[in-house]
Design an enzyme around this catalytic site. Structure first.
Site, PDB file in Angstrom:
ATOM      1  N   LYS A 126     -25.899  25.462  28.673  1.00 49.40           N
ATOM      2  CA  LYS A 126     -26.855  24.417  27.940  1.00 49.40           C
ATOM      3  C   LYS A 126     -26.810  23.479  28.760  1.00 49.40           C
ATOM      4  CE  LYS A 126     -30.621  24.005  25.138  1.00 49.40           C
ATOM      5  NZ  LYS A 126     -31.319  24.686  24.269  1.00 49.40           N
ATOM      6  N   ASP A 166     -36.127  22.692  27.018  1.00 52.17           N
ATOM      7  CA  ASP A 166     -35.722  22.820  25.907  1.00 52.17           C
ATOM      8  C   ASP A 166     -36.112  20.928  25.740  1.00 52.17           C
ATOM      9  OD1 ASP A 166     -34.307  23.325  23.314  1.00 52.17           O
ATOM     10  OD2 ASP A 166     -33.618  21.151  23.484  1.00 52.17           O
TER      11      ASP A 166
END
Ligand code: NDP
Ligand code: 2IT
Length: 446
Positions: A126, A166
């Site tokens: 991430k 995201d």
């Protein structure tokens, strides 16, 4: 608390004391995995969970750029490369002022287990930045994305680490980052997912997370002989995940009563229909406006500074951000007769809220299982890029549905506590863990 879990957490806390979100995510997994490792001692003896709680690599970098007034701006960029036991690092990029190492480590840790659950060969990662795209011009967003990728490009690649979107990173940002990667490396490759359809993107990727979370709810309800038809639904958020959750809920015959953003929520007792959803998509994706404008246009209630959990419903989808649903919200949902909570967002329910759902024995699907549809179709985008081919909408949608049903089955297998009750938290954690853990054992101490 189980003493083995508290011993384990003491070690993790001593190394990550200032990272509350990361500790929260690890604790939730430890509660399932430590008792499991006591029975399956190869995982305990080889300290597999301890190793999984330490990122393989973290990259932190400066992102300088010039705003439209010619003033120098500095942001911080990150990429957490958490686990590559079952495939290259894979996971989104988040651009939001709240981004810090704790948030990205929690997201990368969750992502590793989620990606494992999809059954596709993807490790976990991430990244992102404390950059806030809100209120910035397209030119400023492009300059930021180009500067961000000018450092990130050396750490990513189609067989190494494949970022995606995201919060705050959608089609526009992916486009700018892809263009810069291509310019620097001279290669047109599948280094990012969520690309446009004309340049290597997959059909259904924008829809995938929202559709997937609804497919997961259908699978849970089916096990109880129930369906979404006629159900009252409450949704938080109005971004990518929320929008396509609404679309699929409408298609399935449910009535969607709320949507929200960080400033408040709208309550439409008539239900959000497809025409109103089209307006929301234009409002949020093109005009980049606020959800309160919906209340003005359709003459319904707007509650500034509030969350929608007090609205009576059958099914709730927390689809905005972490820790947006606390113990009190959970109690209200249960008292109002809510039978199912499915997380489109990552870790939206606090640990105390989860305990309320578990005690009430309602259907509760944690994000790593319920929202895995997005990264699953990202995995299918990678496959199509490798094949230099693209599949039809129907083919991808049916693959997505199958993957979600398989995740549901895996959760039910590992999480069944008695004939009546499936603990989806335990099921998702163990099913996700076992595959990574076995790969780590096979590959030795690396
Ligand atoms: P978007 O940026 O498209 O939308 C985010 C939405 O959440 C907006 O409505 C935003 O409101 C709201 N929001 C963001 N931060 C906060 C906050 N601190 N408090 C209240 N509301 C907030 O993001 P996505 O829809 O892509 O992501 C939503 C959630 O889903 C995240 O948890 C993400 O990690 C998760 N997720 C996303 C996937 C994907 O494929 N995109 C896949 C799996 C999970 P505002 O506009 O006011 O900021
Ligand atoms: O949280 C998530 O699963 C995502 N943001 C999607 C990640 C991806 O690589 O598609």
């Amino acid at each position: 608390m189980d003493t083995n879990v508290s011993e384990f957490m003491k070690i993790v806390e001593s190394r990550n004391g200032n990272e509350p979100e990361f500790l929260q995510a690890v604790f939730e997994v430890a509660e399932s995995i430590i008792p499991y490792s006591e029975k399956h001692t190869k995982y305990k003896l080889n300290k597999v969970l301890e190793r999984m709680a330490e990122p393989e690599r973290v990259i932190i970098f400066r992102v300088p750029w010039l705003n439209d007034k010619g003033v120098v701006q500095i942001n911080r960029g990150f990429r957490v490369q958490m686990n590559s036991a079952i495939g290259p690092y894979k996971g989104g990029l988040r651009f939001h002022p709240s981004v810090n190492l704790s948030v990205l480590k929690f997201l990368a840790f969750e992502q590793s287990l989620k990606n494992s659950l999809t059954g596709l060969p993807m490790g976990g990662g991430k990244g992102g930045s404390d950059f806030d795209p809100k209120g910035k011009s397209d030119n400023e967003v492009m300059k930021f994305c180009q500067s961000f990728m000018t450092e990130l490009y050396r750490h990513v690649g189609p067989d190494l680490d494949i970022p995606a979107g995201d919060i705050g990173v959608g089609a526009r940002e992916i486009g700018f980052m892809f263009g810069q990667y291509k310019r620097i490396t001279g290669e047109f490759t599948g280094v990012l997912t969520g690309k446009g359809n004309e340049w290597g993107g997959s059909l259904i990727r924008p829809e995938a997370t929202g559709y997937g979370v609804v497919y997961f709810v259908e699978a849970m309800l089916k096990l109880k002989g129930d369906s979404l038809v006629g159900k009252k639904v409450v949704i938080s958020g109005s971004g990518n995940v929320a929008q396509y959750t609404v679309e699929k809920c409408i298609e399935k015959g449910a009535k969607v009563l709320t949507m929200s953003d960080s400033e408040g929520y709208i309550f439409d007792p008539e239900g959000i229909d497809s025409g109103k959803l089209e307006y929301i998509m234009e409002l949020k994706n093109t005009l980049r406006g606020r959800i309160k404008e919906y209340a003005v246009k359709y003459g319904c209630e707007y509650h500034a500074g509030k969350k929608p959990w007090g609205v009576k419903c059958d099914v709730a989808f927390p689809n905005a951000t972490q820790n947006e649903l606390d113990q009190n919200d959970a109690r209200i949902l249960v008292a109002n007769g809510c039978i199912c909570v499915a997380e489109g967002a990552n870790m939206p329910s606090t640990p105390e809220a989860i305990h309320v759902f578990e005690e009430a024995r309602i259907l509760y699907a944690p994000g790593k299982a319920a929202n895995a549809g997005g990264v699953a179709v990202s995995g299918l985008e990678m496959s199509q890029n490798s094949l230099r081919y693209s599949w039809s909408r129907d083919k991808i949608d049916s693959k997505l549905k199958l993957i979600i049903e398989q995740i549901h089955q895996a959760c039910a297998l590992y999480g069944r506590e008695d004939n009546e009750y499936v603990n989806y938290v335990k099921g998702a954690n163990i099913a996700g863990f076992v595959k990574i853990a076995d790969a780590m054992l096979a590959q030795g101490l690396v």
